[in-house]
Design an enzyme around this catalytic site. Structure first.
Site, PDB file in Angstrom:
ATOM      1  N   SER A 142       0.859  -1.182   0.000  1.00 24.22           N
ATOM      2  CA  SER A 142       0.000   0.000   0.000  1.00 24.22           C
ATOM      3  C   SER A 142       0.894   1.230   0.000  1.00 24.22           C
ATOM      4  CB  SER A 142      -0.881   0.012   1.250  1.00 24.22           C
ATOM      5  OG  SER A 142      -1.537   1.253   1.399  1.00 24.22           O
ATOM      6  N   TYR A 155      -1.256  -0.739  10.328  1.00 21.89           N
ATOM      7  CA  TYR A 155      -1.369  -1.204   8.944  1.00 21.89           C
ATOM      8  C   TYR A 155      -0.199  -0.675   8.112  1.00 21.89           C
ATOM      9  CZ  TYR A 155      -3.532  -1.647   4.265  1.00 21.89           C
ATOM     10  OH  TYR A 155      -3.803  -1.934   2.952  1.00 21.89           O
TER      11      TYR A 155
END
Length: 255
Positions: A142, A155
């Protein structure tokens, strides 16, 4: 893409938005797929939607945080198709909260899915890739792992760890003809993003703000991702390894 016909690819998070699009692209490229997802019902729907027969698609409900389950799923895939050529680590999960509003139990779950899960897949899949004479690994991280993202501290840490891990495995396994690369989607219109921004007027304001921040003036769509993954999995990418590629519509900062 050159060299994808009859290749065998394992895709995790296969029943989600991006995973579904990846599987569809591989089917179009005439590859065989081992589709892994924790949601058995969603996998059944995936098989129906793809319209691929059992000779091309094996759906396995498995929790990627469980190494024994991962190993068993990969063994089933190899038993069915005879080999393994491609691993796509796509599964991911998060809950959007400022770090100080989170607790260790939530950290553990985020780490288990987003970091430990891919480690399990690498450990179980690499011996098969090496035995087949080499292969391709594409890890879906990501942009949060490259530049950080407010509300996604743990995350982001996991995705940053996955990037560093991928670069290391690319070095260690180059001699075995295994290429490892990373794709980093920016804001992409998936169920995970919708859960992140929330419902109602406030969530819509966040959603619209993300669109305004992206030079191409739209969020990514699940179908924006598979072309790059197919390329990195193909013979066209035989001299590419250890690379991190952002798919973000020109967005360079997150959060």
């Amino acid at each position: 893409m050159r060299g994808l016909k009859n290749r065998v690819a394992i895709v995790t998070g296969a029943a989600g938005g991006i995973g579904r699009a990846i599987c569809r692209r591989f089917i179009e490229e005439e590859a065989n797929i081992v589709a892994l997802d924790v949601n058995a019902d969603a996998l059944k729907q995936l098989a129906t939607d793809l319209g691929a027969g059992e000779q091309r698609l094996l759906c396995v409900a498995a929790d990627i945080t469980d190494y024994a389950a991962v190993e068993g799923a990969i063994e089933r895939g190899v038993a069915k198709f005879g080999k393994l050529d491609i691993l796509v680590n796509n599964a991911g999960w998060d809950v959007a909260k400022p770090f100080l509003q989170t607790e260790p139990d939530l950290w553990d779950k985020i780490i288990a899915i987003n970091l430990r899960g891919p480690l399990n897949l690498h450990k179980a899949a690499l011996p098969h890739l090496i035995a087949a004479g080499g292969g391709k690994i594409v890890n879906v991280a990501s942009d949060a792992g490259r530049v950080g993202s407010s509300g996604e501290a743990v995350y982001s840490a996991c995705k940053g760890g996955l990037i560093s891990f991928s670069k290391t495995i690319a070095r260690e396994c180059a001699r075995d003809n295994v290429r490892v690369n990373v794709v980093c989607p920016g804001p992409t219109d998936t169920a995970l993003l919708r859960s992140f921004v929330g419902d109602g007027e406030y969530g819509q304001k966040i959603y619209d703000g993300l669109k305004r921040a992206i030079p191409l003036k739209r969020l990514g769509q699940p179908d924006d991702i598979p072309g790059l993954i197919a390329f990195l999995s193909s013979d066209d990418a035989n001299f590419i390894t250890g690379q991190v590629i952002s798919v973000s519509g020109g967005l360079t900062m997150s959060g």
